[in-house]
Write a protein that holds these residues in place. Structure first.
Motif, short mmCIF file in Angstrom:
data_model
loop_
_atom_site.label_atom_id
_atom_site.label_comp_id
_atom_site.label_asym_id
_atom_site.label_seq_id
_atom_site.Cartn_x
_atom_site.Cartn_y
_atom_site.Cartn_z
N GLY A 17 0.83 -1.19 0.00
CA GLY A 17 0.00 0.00 0.00
C GLY A 17 0.87 1.24 0.00
O GLY A 17 2.08 1.18 -0.19
N PRO A 18 0.25 2.41 0.21
CA PRO A 18 1.01 3.66 0.15
C PRO A 18 2.11 3.72 1.21
O PRO A 18 1.93 3.27 2.33
CB PRO A 18 -0.04 4.73 0.42
CG PRO A 18 -1.35 4.07 0.14
CD PRO A 18 -1.16 2.61 0.43
N VAL A 19 3.23 4.28 0.82
CA VAL A 19 4.37 4.46 1.70
C VAL A 19 4.70 5.94 1.71
O VAL A 19 4.72 6.58 0.67
CB VAL A 19 5.59 3.65 1.20
CG1 VAL A 19 6.80 3.89 2.08
CG2 VAL A 19 5.26 2.17 1.15
N LYS A 20 4.96 6.51 2.89
CA LYS A 20 5.33 7.91 2.97
C LYS A 20 6.65 8.12 2.24
O LYS A 20 7.53 7.26 2.26
CB LYS A 20 5.49 8.34 4.42
CG LYS A 20 4.21 8.38 5.19
CD LYS A 20 4.49 8.84 6.60
CE LYS A 20 3.22 8.85 7.42
NZ LYS A 20 3.49 9.26 8.80
N ALA A 21 6.80 9.30 1.62
CA ALA A 21 8.04 9.61 0.91
C ALA A 21 9.24 9.51 1.84
O ALA A 21 10.30 9.06 1.44
CB ALA A 21 7.96 11.01 0.29
N SER A 22 9.06 9.90 3.09
CA SER A 22 10.19 9.85 4.03
C SER A 22 10.62 8.42 4.33
O SER A 22 11.76 8.18 4.68
CB SER A 22 9.83 10.58 5.33
OG SER A 22 8.71 9.98 5.93
N GLU A 23 9.71 7.46 4.19
CA GLU A 23 10.05 6.05 4.41
C GLU A 23 10.70 5.44 3.18
O GLU A 23 11.66 4.70 3.28
CB GLU A 23 8.80 5.25 4.76
CG GLU A 23 8.17 5.62 6.08
CD GLU A 23 6.83 4.94 6.28
OE1 GLU A 23 6.41 4.15 5.42
OE2 GLU A 23 6.21 5.19 7.32
N SER A 24 10.17 5.75 2.00
CA SER A 24 10.67 5.11 0.79
C SER A 24 11.89 5.83 0.23
O SER A 24 12.70 5.21 -0.44
CB SER A 24 9.58 5.04 -0.27
OG SER A 24 9.18 6.34 -0.65
N CYS A 25 12.04 7.10 0.51
CA CYS A 25 13.16 7.89 -0.03
C CYS A 25 13.70 8.84 1.02
O CYS A 25 13.49 10.05 0.94
CB CYS A 25 12.69 8.67 -1.25
SG CYS A 25 12.16 7.63 -2.59
N PRO A 26 14.40 8.32 2.01
CA PRO A 26 14.87 9.20 3.08
C PRO A 26 15.79 10.31 2.58
O PRO A 26 15.76 11.41 3.11
CB PRO A 26 15.58 8.26 4.05
CG PRO A 26 15.79 6.99 3.31
CD PRO A 26 14.78 6.95 2.21
N ARG A 27 16.60 10.05 1.57
CA ARG A 27 17.49 11.10 1.04
C ARG A 27 16.68 12.23 0.41
O ARG A 27 16.98 13.40 0.61
CB ARG A 27 18.44 10.53 -0.01
CG ARG A 27 19.55 9.72 0.58
CD ARG A 27 20.53 9.34 -0.49
NE ARG A 27 21.05 8.03 -0.17
CZ ARG A 27 21.45 7.14 -1.03
NH1 ARG A 27 21.39 7.39 -2.31
NH2 ARG A 27 21.92 5.99 -0.64
N LEU A 28 15.66 11.85 -0.33
CA LEU A 28 14.80 12.85 -0.96
C LEU A 28 14.07 13.68 0.09
O LEU A 28 13.96 14.90 -0.02
CB LEU A 28 13.81 12.17 -1.91
CG LEU A 28 12.90 13.07 -2.72
CD1 LEU A 28 13.72 14.00 -3.61
CD2 LEU A 28 11.96 12.23 -3.56
N ALA A 29 13.59 13.03 1.13
CA ALA A 29 12.89 13.73 2.21
C ALA A 29 13.84 14.69 2.92
O ALA A 29 13.47 15.83 3.22
CB ALA A 29 12.29 12.74 3.20
N ARG A 30 15.07 14.26 3.17
CA ARG A 30 16.05 15.13 3.83
C ARG A 30 16.42 16.31 2.93
O ARG A 30 16.56 17.44 3.41
CB ARG A 30 17.30 14.34 4.22
CG ARG A 30 17.10 13.50 5.47
CD ARG A 30 18.41 12.99 6.02
NE ARG A 30 19.16 12.14 5.10
CZ ARG A 30 19.03 10.82 5.00
NH1 ARG A 30 18.18 10.19 5.77
NH2 ARG A 30 19.76 10.14 4.15
N LEU A 31 16.56 16.06 1.65
CA LEU A 31 16.88 17.14 0.71
C LEU A 31 15.74 18.16 0.66
O LEU A 31 15.98 19.37 0.69
CB LEU A 31 17.14 16.57 -0.69
CG LEU A 31 17.38 17.60 -1.79
CD1 LEU A 31 18.65 18.40 -1.50
CD2 LEU A 31 17.48 16.91 -3.14
N ALA A 32 14.50 17.68 0.61
CA ALA A 32 13.35 18.59 0.59
C ALA A 32 13.28 19.41 1.86
O ALA A 32 13.06 20.63 1.83
CB ALA A 32 12.06 17.80 0.38
N THR A 33 13.49 18.77 3.01
CA THR A 33 13.46 19.47 4.29
C THR A 33 14.56 20.52 4.36
O THR A 33 14.33 21.65 4.79
CB THR A 33 13.59 18.47 5.45
OG1 THR A 33 12.52 17.52 5.36
CG2 THR A 33 13.54 19.15 6.79
#
Length: 119
Positions: A17-33
């Motif tokens: 099912g759906p996965v939060k972006a921070s779970e599936s792509c921690p690097r992308l989440a950190r970059l966005a933050t």
């Protein structure tokens, strides 16, 4: 650690099912933050200028957002000349980028500071 550079790696897993972006792509989440935190320290006019520049660059480089924007404009304005569609595409991408960069301020600035922007 999972490589999140291709967009397809960031989509939800079929079987979970759906996965939060921070779970599936921690690097992308950190970059966005980090990007939002970085733009939140800039004055809003600088952020808007940066968005205008990056949006204009994005309208010149072939990418998915440019293609989608151009297609939508062609569907809305089928009789518009190519030059006008180019101008509208550039302006749309500039405004979208400005809005995205302003999100840092919206999330991190105190309400009082945000309310001062309406003047």
């Amino acid at each position: 650690m999972k490589d999140c550079s291709p967009v397809k790696n960031c989509s939800p897993a079929q079987d979970r099912g759906p996965v939060k972006a921070s779970e599936s792509c921690p690097r992308l989440a950190r970059l966005a933050t980090a990007s939002l935190a970085g733009t939140s320290v800039l004055p809003i006019r600088w952020t808007q200028t940066l968005g205008q520049i990056l949006g204009a660059l994005g309208s010149r480089i072939p990418n998915q957002q440019r293609a989608i924007t151009r297609l939508n404009l062609q569907l809305c304005f089928p009789d518009a000349p190519a030059q006008e569609l180019d101008r509208l595409t550039r302006r749309s991408l500039q405004e979208t980028t400005k809005t995205a960069l302003e999100l840092g301020a919206m999330w991190r600035w105190p309400t009082e500071r945000l309310m001062g922007l309406e003047d």
